[in-house]
Design a protein around this motif. Structure first.
Motif, PDB file in Angstrom:
ATOM      1  N   MET A  78      11.047 -32.564  18.320  1.00  0.00           N
ATOM      2  CA  MET A  78      10.787 -33.616  19.273  1.00  0.00           C
ATOM      3  C   MET A  78       9.471 -34.318  18.925  1.00  0.00           C
ATOM      4  SD  MET A  78      10.116 -33.386  23.346  1.00  0.00           S
ATOM      5  CE  MET A  78       8.347 -33.477  23.350  1.00  0.00           C
ATOM      6  N   ARG A  79       9.495 -35.613  18.871  1.00  0.00           N
ATOM      7  CA  ARG A  79       8.317 -36.421  18.596  1.00  0.00           C
ATOM      8  C   ARG A  79       7.451 -36.508  19.856  1.00  0.00           C
ATOM      9  NH1 ARG A  79       5.259 -38.873  14.614  1.00  0.00           N
ATOM     10  NH2 ARG A  79       7.101 -39.402  13.416  1.00  0.00           N
ATOM     11  N   ILE A  80       6.150 -36.343  19.671  1.00  0.00           N
ATOM     12  CA  ILE A  80       5.193 -36.468  20.774  1.00  0.00           C
ATOM     13  C   ILE A  80       4.642 -37.892  20.715  1.00  0.00           C
ATOM     14  CG2 ILE A  80       3.071 -35.569  21.804  1.00  0.00           C
ATOM     15  CD1 ILE A  80       3.679 -32.946  20.141  1.00  0.00           C
ATOM     16  N   ASN A  81       5.018 -38.714  21.694  1.00  0.00           N
ATOM     17  CA  ASN A  81       4.623 -40.115  21.742  1.00  0.00           C
ATOM     18  C   ASN A  81       3.484 -40.313  22.737  1.00  0.00           C
ATOM     19  OD1 ASN A  81       6.678 -41.182  19.948  1.00  0.00           O
ATOM     20  ND2 ASN A  81       8.109 -40.616  21.567  1.00  0.00           N
ATOM     21  N   VAL A  82       2.533 -41.139  22.375  1.00  0.00           N
ATOM     22  CA  VAL A  82       1.341 -41.347  23.200  1.00  0.00           C
ATOM     23  C   VAL A  82       1.696 -41.882  24.593  1.00  0.00           C
ATOM     24  CG1 VAL A  82       0.741 -43.674  22.369  1.00  0.00           C
ATOM     25  CG2 VAL A  82      -1.063 -42.101  23.096  1.00  0.00           C
ATOM     26  N   GLU A  83       2.688 -42.746  24.681  1.00  0.00           N
ATOM     27  CA  GLU A  83       3.021 -43.344  25.982  1.00  0.00           C
ATOM     28  C   GLU A  83       3.683 -42.357  26.941  1.00  0.00           C
ATOM     29  OE1 GLU A  83       6.249 -44.173  23.023  1.00  0.00           O
ATOM     30  OE2 GLU A  83       4.112 -44.635  23.034  1.00  0.00           O
ATOM     31  N   ASP A  84       4.169 -41.225  26.423  1.00  0.00           N
ATOM     32  CA  ASP A  84       4.839 -40.211  27.249  1.00  0.00           C
ATOM     33  C   ASP A  84       3.914 -39.063  27.632  1.00  0.00           C
ATOM     34  OD1 ASP A  84       7.282 -41.556  26.920  1.00  0.00           O
ATOM     35  OD2 ASP A  84       7.718 -40.465  25.065  1.00  0.00           O
ATOM     36  N   THR A  85       2.629 -39.159  27.290  1.00  0.00           N
ATOM     37  CA  THR A  85       1.769 -37.981  27.249  1.00  0.00           C
ATOM     38  C   THR A  85       0.611 -38.017  28.239  1.00  0.00           C
ATOM     39  OG1 THR A  85       2.341 -37.752  24.916  1.00  0.00           O
ATOM     40  CG2 THR A  85       0.396 -36.591  25.653  1.00  0.00           C
ATOM     41  N   LEU A  86       0.321 -36.846  28.780  1.00  0.00           N
ATOM     42  CA  LEU A  86      -0.799 -36.582  29.681  1.00  0.00           C
ATOM     43  C   LEU A  86      -1.538 -35.368  29.132  1.00  0.00           C
ATOM     44  CD1 LEU A  86      -2.106 -36.869  32.628  1.00  0.00           C
ATOM     45  CD2 LEU A  86      -0.370 -35.226  33.333  1.00  0.00           C
ATOM     46  N   PHE A  87      -2.859 -35.313  29.320  1.00  0.00           N
ATOM     47  CA  PHE A  87      -3.646 -34.161  28.868  1.00  0.00           C
ATOM     48  C   PHE A  87      -4.126 -33.361  30.062  1.00  0.00           C
ATOM     49  CE2 PHE A  87      -7.978 -32.555  27.438  1.00  0.00           C
ATOM     50  CZ  PHE A  87      -7.466 -31.446  26.778  1.00  0.00           C
ATOM     51  N   CYS A  88      -3.912 -32.049  30.010  1.00  0.00           N
ATOM     52  CA  CYS A  88      -4.344 -31.129  31.062  1.00  0.00           C
ATOM     53  C   CYS A  88      -5.353 -30.146  30.465  1.00  0.00           C
ATOM     54  CB  CYS A  88      -3.126 -30.392  31.614  1.00  0.00           C
ATOM     55  SG  CYS A  88      -3.480 -29.202  32.912  1.00  0.00           S
ATOM     56  N   LEU A  89      -6.610 -30.298  30.872  1.00  0.00           N
ATOM     57  CA  LEU A  89      -7.676 -29.394  30.430  1.00  0.00           C
ATOM     58  C   LEU A  89      -7.801 -28.278  31.457  1.00  0.00           C
ATOM     59  CD1 LEU A  89     -10.000 -28.853  28.389  1.00  0.00           C
ATOM     60  CD2 LEU A  89     -11.479 -30.155  29.933  1.00  0.00           C
ATOM     61  N   VAL A  90      -7.771 -27.027  30.976  1.00  0.00           N
ATOM     62  CA  VAL A  90      -7.718 -25.866  31.865  1.00  0.00           C
ATOM     63  C   VAL A  90      -8.997 -25.031  31.771  1.00  0.00           C
ATOM     64  CG1 VAL A  90      -6.406 -23.794  32.483  1.00  0.00           C
ATOM     65  CG2 VAL A  90      -5.209 -25.785  31.555  1.00  0.00           C
ATOM     66  N   ASP A  91      -9.812 -25.076  32.808  1.00  0.00           N
ATOM     67  CA  ASP A  91     -10.876 -24.093  33.095  1.00  0.00           C
ATOM     68  C   ASP A  91     -11.894 -23.834  31.982  1.00  0.00           C
ATOM     69  OD1 ASP A  91      -9.269 -23.889  35.338  1.00  0.00           O
ATOM     70  OD2 ASP A  91      -8.480 -21.928  34.832  1.00  0.00           O
ATOM     71  N   VAL A  92     -12.345 -24.855  31.298  1.00  0.00           N
ATOM     72  CA  VAL A  92     -13.359 -24.655  30.260  1.00  0.00           C
ATOM     73  C   VAL A  92     -14.727 -24.769  30.952  1.00  0.00           C
ATOM     74  CG1 VAL A  92     -14.195 -25.334  27.986  1.00  0.00           C
ATOM     75  CG2 VAL A  92     -11.775 -25.635  28.561  1.00  0.00           C
ATOM     76  N   GLN A  93     -15.118 -23.674  31.596  1.00  0.00           N
ATOM     77  CA  GLN A  93     -16.240 -23.693  32.525  1.00  0.00           C
ATOM     78  C   GLN A  93     -17.428 -22.847  32.069  1.00  0.00           C
ATOM     79  OE1 GLN A  93     -12.897 -23.252  35.571  1.00  0.00           O
ATOM     80  NE2 GLN A  93     -14.724 -23.548  36.839  1.00  0.00           N
ATOM     81  N   GLU A  94     -18.596 -23.240  32.577  1.00  0.00           N
ATOM     82  CA  GLU A  94     -19.881 -22.707  32.126  1.00  0.00           C
ATOM     83  C   GLU A  94     -20.014 -21.182  32.173  1.00  0.00           C
ATOM     84  OE1 GLU A  94     -22.828 -26.332  33.432  1.00  0.00           O
ATOM     85  OE2 GLU A  94     -21.993 -25.047  34.997  1.00  0.00           O
ATOM     86  N   ARG A  95     -19.558 -20.541  33.210  1.00  0.00           N
ATOM     87  CA  ARG A  95     -19.776 -19.093  33.311  1.00  0.00           C
ATOM     88  C   ARG A  95     -18.673 -18.271  32.646  1.00  0.00           C
ATOM     89  NH1 ARG A  95     -20.968 -20.778  38.382  1.00  0.00           N
ATOM     90  NH2 ARG A  95     -23.135 -20.959  38.976  1.00  0.00           N
ATOM     91  N   LEU A  96     -17.563 -18.895  32.348  1.00  0.00           N
ATOM     92  CA  LEU A  96     -16.443 -18.212  31.693  1.00  0.00           C
ATOM     93  C   LEU A  96     -16.511 -18.382  30.168  1.00  0.00           C
ATOM     94  CD1 LEU A  96     -13.773 -16.666  32.138  1.00  0.00           C
ATOM     95  CD2 LEU A  96     -12.649 -18.875  32.439  1.00  0.00           C
ATOM     96  N   PHE A  97     -16.883 -19.577  29.742  1.00  0.00           N
ATOM     97  CA  PHE A  97     -16.858 -19.933  28.326  1.00  0.00           C
ATOM     98  C   PHE A  97     -17.648 -18.993  27.416  1.00  0.00           C
ATOM     99  CE2 PHE A  97     -17.978 -22.445  24.589  1.00  0.00           C
ATOM    100  CZ  PHE A  97     -16.717 -22.860  24.200  1.00  0.00           C
ATOM    101  N   PRO A  98     -18.852 -18.532  27.805  1.00  0.00           N
ATOM    102  CA  PRO A  98     -19.634 -17.678  26.899  1.00  0.00           C
ATOM    103  C   PRO A  98     -18.956 -16.360  26.518  1.00  0.00           C
ATOM    104  CG  PRO A  98     -21.019 -18.507  28.664  1.00  0.00           C
ATOM    105  CD  PRO A  98     -19.602 -18.877  29.015  1.00  0.00           C
ATOM    106  N   HIS A  99     -17.938 -15.952  27.259  1.00  0.00           N
ATOM    107  CA  HIS A  99     -17.271 -14.667  27.019  1.00  0.00           C
ATOM    108  C   HIS A  99     -16.035 -14.793  26.123  1.00  0.00           C
ATOM    109  CE1 HIS A  99     -19.964 -13.058  30.015  1.00  0.00           C
ATOM    110  NE2 HIS A  99     -19.627 -14.077  30.802  1.00  0.00           N
TER     111      HIS A  99
END
Length: 180
Positions: free
Chosen positions: A1-22
């Motif tokens: 399946m081709r990933i087309n820019v017009e069909d796409t949304l980005f979901c960023l999940v929990d890249v947070q300050e107190r979790l990231f260092p671990h």
């Protein structure tokens, strides 16, 4: 399946300050996430930013914040972004069929979000070099499970060029310079 820019949304999940260092491979992950975010912004892909229990885990890490501050942010206590009603409403309102997913932790929030996206008849695309967990084994197992479930795996570079489609695209040079 081709990933087309017009069909796409980005979901960023929990890249947070107190979790990231671990997280394992956090330096590489941060570099990759910043490149992904920059590229998706150049391509004008809409963003949804999720943050797990901000009081305890903090804000999105500073290096990403500059790229996502203007985007809709959703605080959650559920592991899956989709189990948070306001996030799911925003995903549906975007009227896209493909959801690019990146963030932490792969085996908890990322995994559950992707599974729920599949159940909502959306196609998750997991950016495998933009996810991690505290233990590498958890990341590896989660990616295997998600691929078996029907999630499309990719890397940030492959995805950015797939969305760009053509070297004659006006943003090609910007994307090319980002991934160098």
């Amino acid at each position: 399946m081709r990933i087309n820019v017009e069909d796409t949304l980005f979901c960023l999940v929990d890249v947070q300050e107190r979790l990231f260092p671990h997280m394992t491979n956090k330096e590489e992950l941060e570099k990759n996430l910043v490149t992904l975010a920059q590229g998706l912004k150049v391509l004008e892909v809409p963003f949804i930013v999720n943050e797990q229990y901000k009081k305890g885990i903090g804000e999105t890490i500073p290096s990403l914040r500059e790229f996502v501050d203007v985007d809709p942010h959703f605080e959650k206590t559920t592991f899956s972004c989709c189990k948070n009603e306001t996030t799911m409403d925003a995903i549906k309102a975007a009227n896209k069929k493909i959801v690019i997913v990146a963030g932490i932790e792969t085996h908890v929030c990322v995994l559950q979000t992707c599974i729920d996206l599949l159940e909502a008849n959306l196609q998750p695309v997991l950016v495998t070099d933009c996810v991690t967990s505290r233990k590498q084994k958890d990341t590896d197992m989660a990616i295997k499970r998600l691929v078996q479930a029907g999630v499309i795996p990719t890397t940030y570079e492959s995805l950015l060029f797939e969305l760009t489609v053509n070297a004659k695209n006006p943003v090609f040079k910007q994307i090319s310079n980002l991934v160098k």
